[in-house]
Design a protein around this motif. Structure first.
Motif, PDB file in Angstrom:
ATOM      1  N   LEU A 266      -6.057   3.648   0.067  1.00  0.00           N
ATOM      2  CA  LEU A 266      -6.713   2.353  -0.081  1.00  0.00           C
ATOM      3  C   LEU A 266      -6.734   1.896  -1.518  1.00  0.00           C
ATOM      4  O   LEU A 266      -6.768   0.711  -1.796  1.00  0.00           O
ATOM      5  CB  LEU A 266      -8.131   2.444   0.467  1.00  0.00           C
ATOM      6  CG  LEU A 266      -8.115   2.596   1.979  1.00  0.00           C
ATOM      7  CD1 LEU A 266      -9.437   3.099   2.473  1.00  0.00           C
ATOM      8  CD2 LEU A 266      -7.785   1.269   2.631  1.00  0.00           C
ATOM      9  N   SER A 267      -6.735   2.833  -2.450  1.00  0.00           N
ATOM     10  CA  SER A 267      -6.729   2.445  -3.852  1.00  0.00           C
ATOM     11  C   SER A 267      -5.303   2.365  -4.365  1.00  0.00           C
ATOM     12  O   SER A 267      -5.069   2.345  -5.553  1.00  0.00           O
ATOM     13  CB  SER A 267      -7.533   3.438  -4.680  1.00  0.00           C
ATOM     14  OG  SER A 267      -6.937   4.709  -4.592  1.00  0.00           O
ATOM     15  N   MET A 268      -4.350   2.293  -3.447  1.00  0.00           N
ATOM     16  CA  MET A 268      -2.934   2.153  -3.770  1.00  0.00           C
ATOM     17  C   MET A 268      -2.473   3.238  -4.734  1.00  0.00           C
ATOM     18  O   MET A 268      -1.739   2.989  -5.683  1.00  0.00           O
ATOM     19  CB  MET A 268      -2.650   0.777  -4.364  1.00  0.00           C
ATOM     20  CG  MET A 268      -3.242  -0.315  -3.536  1.00  0.00           C
ATOM     21  SD  MET A 268      -2.242  -1.789  -3.604  1.00  0.00           S
ATOM     22  CE  MET A 268      -3.175  -2.838  -2.513  1.00  0.00           C
ATOM     23  N   GLY A 269      -2.922   4.434  -4.482  1.00  0.00           N
ATOM     24  CA  GLY A 269      -2.451   5.567  -5.272  1.00  0.00           C
ATOM     25  C   GLY A 269      -3.119   5.716  -6.621  1.00  0.00           C
ATOM     26  O   GLY A 269      -2.718   6.539  -7.426  1.00  0.00           O
ATOM     27  N   ALA A 270      -4.159   4.899  -6.887  1.00  0.00           N
ATOM     28  CA  ALA A 270      -4.765   4.928  -8.213  1.00  0.00           C
ATOM     29  C   ALA A 270      -5.609   6.173  -8.430  1.00  0.00           C
ATOM     30  O   ALA A 270      -5.849   6.574  -9.554  1.00  0.00           O
ATOM     31  CB  ALA A 270      -5.629   3.693  -8.426  1.00  0.00           C
ATOM     32  N   ILE A 271      -6.104   6.758  -7.349  1.00  0.00           N
ATOM     33  CA  ILE A 271      -6.977   7.914  -7.500  1.00  0.00           C
ATOM     34  C   ILE A 271      -6.343   9.106  -6.819  1.00  0.00           C
ATOM     35  O   ILE A 271      -5.948   9.031  -5.667  1.00  0.00           O
ATOM     36  CB  ILE A 271      -8.362   7.620  -6.890  1.00  0.00           C
ATOM     37  CG1 ILE A 271      -9.051   6.548  -7.719  1.00  0.00           C
ATOM     38  CG2 ILE A 271      -9.202   8.869  -6.830  1.00  0.00           C
ATOM     39  CD1 ILE A 271     -10.325   6.047  -7.124  1.00  0.00           C
TER      40      ILE A 271
ATOM     41  N   LEU B 287       0.833  -1.201   0.000  1.00  0.00           N
ATOM     42  CA  LEU B 287       0.000   0.000   0.000  1.00  0.00           C
ATOM     43  C   LEU B 287       0.872   1.257   0.000  1.00  0.00           C
ATOM     44  O   LEU B 287       0.694   2.173  -0.796  1.00  0.00           O
ATOM     45  CB  LEU B 287      -0.795  -0.045   1.308  1.00  0.00           C
ATOM     46  CG  LEU B 287      -2.191   0.436   1.374  1.00  0.00           C
ATOM     47  CD1 LEU B 287      -3.088  -0.619   0.749  1.00  0.00           C
ATOM     48  CD2 LEU B 287      -2.595   0.578   2.854  1.00  0.00           C
TER      49      LEU B 287
ATOM     50  N   VAL C 185      -8.873   7.528   0.480  1.00  0.00           N
ATOM     51  CA  VAL C 185      -9.185   6.797  -0.741  1.00  0.00           C
ATOM     52  C   VAL C 185      -7.916   6.524  -1.532  1.00  0.00           C
ATOM     53  O   VAL C 185      -7.707   5.444  -2.059  1.00  0.00           O
ATOM     54  CB  VAL C 185     -10.156   7.609  -1.608  1.00  0.00           C
ATOM     55  CG1 VAL C 185     -10.370   6.931  -2.934  1.00  0.00           C
ATOM     56  CG2 VAL C 185     -11.467   7.764  -0.894  1.00  0.00           C
ATOM     57  N   ARG C 186      -7.055   7.514  -1.583  1.00  0.00           N
ATOM     58  CA  ARG C 186      -5.836   7.356  -2.340  1.00  0.00           C
ATOM     59  C   ARG C 186      -4.988   6.216  -1.791  1.00  0.00           C
ATOM     60  O   ARG C 186      -4.444   5.411  -2.533  1.00  0.00           O
ATOM     61  CB  ARG C 186      -5.047   8.650  -2.298  1.00  0.00           C
ATOM     62  CG  ARG C 186      -3.865   8.605  -3.187  1.00  0.00           C
ATOM     63  CD  ARG C 186      -3.142   9.919  -3.126  1.00  0.00           C
ATOM     64  NE  ARG C 186      -2.172   9.969  -4.179  1.00  0.00           N
ATOM     65  CZ  ARG C 186      -1.803  11.080  -4.784  1.00  0.00           C
ATOM     66  NH1 ARG C 186      -2.346  12.203  -4.443  1.00  0.00           N
ATOM     67  NH2 ARG C 186      -0.907  11.054  -5.720  1.00  0.00           N
TER      68      ARG C 186
END
Lengths: 288, 312
Positions: free
Chosen positions: A282-287, A166, A279-280
């Motif tokens: 938890l989404s592993m930096g995707a958002i 993460l 969110v960033r």
């Protein structure tokens, strides 16, 4: 209904639209608050129950008017000492270890990327998909043989491994935001690797590091499965304290609620502060 | 503006390795190595040991230690109906919880995307279930919320003709799923909200001017735009929920009977109450193999999600 249909009368249209917007907003306000409160009720009920005397916590109908007491909180505070200490050590220790490992790794996957950086990135997420529960028996045996059973270091090591993917993904996404021109300018200035990191990268990345750390803290603090299987007394954490606050017999609901409140509040506050970066992470930096 | 970031795109041009010398290659690799070695040792070695023990008979409460038994652990696990039902239950529970949480998440995100009074506070209220310690959430639900004789839920439902339902004995499966949904809806909401806020306002305005109704706009414009966010939410929700243990352990302890025994709980019991390291290891290996099959699809989905910007 549509704007086109009412086109010939522009002035009243604007007025009716304003009215519609205002009533619409009132409707959304009511609905929004209703849903928000509905979601929050169990949390609210936990906090309310925590202030009840034990006798008022298990009644039918549930009591809403009672004289609040801090006695359950006092009891919780007097009993949780070692547990909260273990939780704090495991959480802070694993988070520091994660940052120490993730920061250079993220650098090697973004600023000066290694040849197989894409494969490395996917290797790191793939470890999040292998369920650690599958290895729990052998993990127990390994810990036993390494004399790490019921040892706080074991939790630090495992929690760091749990949060590392993460953190690498997240910190990498922050490093990609460092403008290329800034790196180029620093290089033309004759800055070495160290100066590049200290003067160019860190100022851009450091707010991101804080949110990464907060997310690691949330997960480490809340973890139960590993703690339950691999610790007994010397390293048992706050979730274990919660379980121990449920006795075999007698009234315990107010006590449990006070313990649950105390155990949850640190993370709830951290999460409220870090709402945007949650969110960033938890989404592993995707958002972004 | 929030957009799915193209994290797998090559980093800034000019910084890429070009004909780097051997020494320089190692200089680049060096910072990565500690994390890589650490992850391999801590996460992969236990699985190798698991593979080893899966061929051993090893009961840690008995003297004598481990000895080789070939595939008998596997035979036992495959013929154990409770393993199969735990496996199926894990999959169905995760699927139901993730899908329902996603549907609720989309609805809540649409709500939070509207302007209204106190929106920030409402968002804060909604995300709180995600932050509460899962062990605390499980115990609060099973006691103060769901207890048959004094639980708040029965009181709230009494006007609707519900009288003192013992949720955790009569509706154990559903109760565990409800708590999972309650904890994971906020996460889905936040991801979808990020997606909604990345949608170009002028496109929506144009659709309105063209006379499109709200549902058509949502179906034709918003939903396709949200697709990668929905996929990401489902993927991450599944990764976390399939290993969820706290709710099962603390709300129902796998019961009544084995009606809520999921795979993590099954393995926990095998290690802690049957002391069967070999059997747990064999079950673990089968779990890992199944996970790898599912994960290879998931990884492909990940790759697609993360290359979203490139693909357009």
């Amino acid at each position: 209904m549509t704007a086109v249909a009412q086109a010939p009368a522009p002035a009243p249209r604007r007025a009716s639209r304003r009215v519609r917007e205002m009533t619409g907003q009132a409707g959304w306000t009511v609905l929004g608050w209703a849903v928000g409160i509905a979601f929050f009720i169990p949390v609210l009920w936990m906090v309310i129950t925590a202030f009840k005397p034990e006798s008022a916590a298990e009644t039918w109908p549930p009591q809403f008017a009672f004289s609040p007491t801090l006695s359950e909180f006092r009891l919780v505070f007097s009993g949780m000492g070692p547990f909260i200490e273990h939780s704090a050590i495991a959480t802070v220790g694993s988070t520091i270890l994660v940052l120490v490992l993730a920061l250079p790794a993220a650098y090697a996957l973004s600023i000066h990327p290694v040849a197989g950086w894409r494969d490395s990135l996917f290797f790191f997420i793939s470890t999040k998909m292998l369920p650690v529960v599958a290895a729990i028996g052998p993990l127990y045996v390994i810990a036993l043989k390494a004399h790490l059973l019921d040892n706080i270091w074991l939790l630090i090591i495992l929690y760091a491994a749990m949060n590392l993917p993460l953190a690498i993904w997240m910190i990498r996404s922050f490093m990609l935001e460092v403008p290329g021109e800034m790196l180029e300018a620093a290089r033309l200035d004759g800055a070495g690797r160290i100066r590049e990191i200290v003067e160019v990268i860190m100022p851009v990345v450091s707010p991101g590091l804080v949110s990464t750390a907060l997310i690691c803290v949330i997960f480490a603090w809340n973890e139960l499965f590993l703690a339950l299987n691999l610790t007994v007394t010397n390293a048992s954490t706050m979730p274990m304290f919660l379980i121990s606050s449920v006795p075999q017999e007698g009234l315990y609901i107010a006590h449990l609620s006070a313990a649950a409140t105390v155990a949850s509040v640190p993370v709830i506050i951290v999460g409220w502060i870090a709402q945007r970066s949650l969110v960033r992470g938890l989404s592993m930096g995707a958002i972004k | 503006m929030a957009v799915l970031e193209d994290v797998t795109s090559p980093p800034a041009a000019g910084l890429r390795p070009r004909g780097a010398s051997r020494r320089e290659k190692w200089q680049r690799r060096l910072p990565l190595l500690p994390a890589l070695v650490y992850t391999i040792v801590v996460t992969q070695v236990p699985f190798l040991v698991t593979l080893w023990y899966s061929f051993q008979s090893y009961f840690w409460n008995e003297p004598g230690g481990a000895h080789w038994t070939g595939v008998s652990n596997y035979k036992e696990v495959f013929t154990d109906p409770s393993f199969r039902s735990a496996l199926v239950r894990s999959v169905t529970m995760t699927a139901i919880a993730v899908v329902v949480a996603m549907i609720l998440g989309v609805l809540l995100a649409l709500l939070l995307d509207k302007k209204f009074l106190g929106r920030g506070v409402v968002r804060t209220l909604i995300i709180t279930p995600f932050l509460i310690m899962p062990a605390a959430a499980s115990l609060i639900w099973s006691g103060p919320m769901l207890d048959p004789s004094f639980g708040l839920l029965n009181w709230l439902l009494e006007p609707f003709g519900v009288h003192h339902v013992a949720w955790l004995t009569t509706h154990a499966y559903g109760s565990v799923i409800v708590v999972m949904i309650w904890q994971w809806t906020p996460f889905m909401t936040l991801i979808i909200l990020a997606g909604l806020q990345g949608q170009a306002a002028d496109v929506l305005e144009a659709a309105k001017v063209d006379g499109a109704n709200a549902w058509a706009t949502f179906r034709e414009l918003t939903l396709p735009h949200l697709r990668p966010y929905i996929e990401l939410g489902i993927l991450l929700g599944s990764i976390y929920l399939v290993t969820a243990f706290d709710q099962v352990k603390l709300m129902t302890n796998g019961g009544p009977g084995t009606s809520t025994t999921t795979l993590p709980f099954y393995l926990y019991q095998k290690v802690n109450f049957a002391f069967d390291i070999g059997g747990a290891a064999a079950a673990g290996v089968i779990t890992v193999i199944l996970t790898i099959i599912v994960a290879s699809f998931a990884l492909r989905m990940f790759a697609r999600v993360f290359q979203f910007e490139e693909a357009r």
